[in-house]
Scaffold this active site. Structure first.
Site, PDB file in Angstrom:
ATOM      1  N   VAL A   1      37.792   8.471  12.128  1.00 39.00           N
ATOM      2  CA  VAL A   1      39.216   8.775  12.287  1.00 39.00           C
ATOM      3  C   VAL A   1      39.523   9.522  13.583  1.00 39.00           C
ATOM      4  O   VAL A   1      40.651   9.531  14.044  1.00 39.00           O
ATOM      5  CB  VAL A   1      39.759   9.608  11.101  1.00 39.00           C
ATOM      6  N   LYS A   2      38.509  10.177  14.144  1.00 40.84           N
ATOM      7  CA  LYS A   2      38.629  10.896  15.425  1.00 40.84           C
ATOM      8  C   LYS A   2      39.863  11.800  15.471  1.00 40.84           C
ATOM      9  O   LYS A   2      40.588  11.842  16.466  1.00 40.84           O
ATOM     10  CB  LYS A   2      38.651   9.916  16.598  1.00 40.84           C
ATOM     11  N   ARG A   3      40.093  12.538  14.396  1.00 42.89           N
ATOM     12  CA  ARG A   3      41.232  13.442  14.358  1.00 42.89           C
ATOM     13  C   ARG A   3      40.967  14.676  15.218  1.00 42.89           C
ATOM     14  O   ARG A   3      39.825  15.115  15.365  1.00 42.89           O
ATOM     15  CB  ARG A   3      41.533  13.882  12.932  1.00 42.89           C
TER      16      ARG A   3
END
Length: 279
Positions: free
Chosen positions: A94-96
């Site tokens: 998700v690379k939040r």
């Protein structure tokens, strides 16, 4: 059991490989599926049937599910649950990256044990400062989860950020690795805080001057297969950190679908190719 402990056990039992579930519209079409939530569900179900009981780690790319709205998120929830039931660890890509209560909400959404999308680990971005990820790190500790933090990625645009130097002369990538190493200090057999280092970066030394073995945590290495990364690249780049490396492959496997046996054979070939990592 901490995520690092579970991951170490999974790699020992199944081998070193992370297989992506990336239902790109072009792949859905290639598999003869409709580019909608129904096609997405069919794609994900085949992937789970083919390799969730074989690969140690499964990594769904959240964006390809999110683009189908609520129905796509429902498919993602089902896919995560089915993959974990089959014994795979799930890293949600998700690379939040955010701050304060927003980052805390992201952490609860993916790492809270009762969350609908609860997974074993997530990918996160440190470019608002590694300290901005503190809510994720806290949830990892309290819920025995893990996080893979972007450190040295191989996209051309990354170099200006990741190789930039801070006041003490370290690169930003080195700062990320050092912060994670501090959090992994003393963990056995493996810490729960990992770094993302691309298998096609060319040279780790350009951004990280210390041995990656000092991370004492897992190294997620995307870019293997269709993106050009090879087993020889992995061997050359990671040196004494090899036992902690988790090569990540998606298109190299997924192009063999929708035949379940062909997909399974592709995963088995990749597992064999990277068997040297845990030898």
């Amino acid at each position: 059991m901490t995520f690092g402990t579970r991951l170490d056990a999974a790699l020992a039992a199944r081998g070193s490989l992370c297989v992506g579930i990336d239902p790109h519209p072009a792949l859905l079409e290639q598999w003869g599926l409709s580019v909608d939530a129904q096609g997405l569900a069919g794609f994900a179900a085949v992937c789970v049937a083919a390799f969730a009981d074989l690969a140690p780690v499964i990594k769904p790319q959240s964006a390809f599910f999110e683009q189908h709205g609520a129905e796509g998120i429902a498919v993602l929830e089902g896919t995560v649950g089915a993959a974990r039931e089959a014994g795979a660890l799930v890293v949600l890509d998700v690379k939040r990256g955010d701050i304060g209560s927003t980052m805390a909400a992201y952490a609860d959404a993916y790492l809270g044990p009762a969350a609908p999308l609860a997974v074993d680990a997530v990918t996160v971005s440190p470019y608002l400062g590694v300290g901005s990820l503190e809510p994720v790190f806290e949830r990892c500790v309290s819920h025995d989860a893990g996080a893979f933090v972007l450190a040295l990625t191989s996209n051309p645009e990354a170099r200006a950020f990741q190789s930039a130097r801070v006041e003490d002369g370290r690169t930003v990538a080195q700062v990320v690795v050092d912060e994670l190493a501090g959090r992994n200090a003393g963990a056995t057999p493996l810490g729960s805080f990992g770094a993302v280092v691309g298998a096609t970066v060319g040279s780790v030394d350009a951004g990280v001057t210390t041995s990656l073995a000092e991370l004492n945590g897992p190294i997620l290495a995307p870019g293997v297969g269709a993106q050009g990364g090879t087993a020889d690249d992995v061997r050359r780049l990671f040196g004494d950190a090899l036992p902690h490396v988790l090569p990540s492959v998606s298109r190299e496997v997924l192009r063999h679908g929708p035949d379940v046996e062909a997909l399974r054979d592709a995963v088995e070939r990749q597992l064999a190719e990277f068997a040297f990592l845990r030898a």
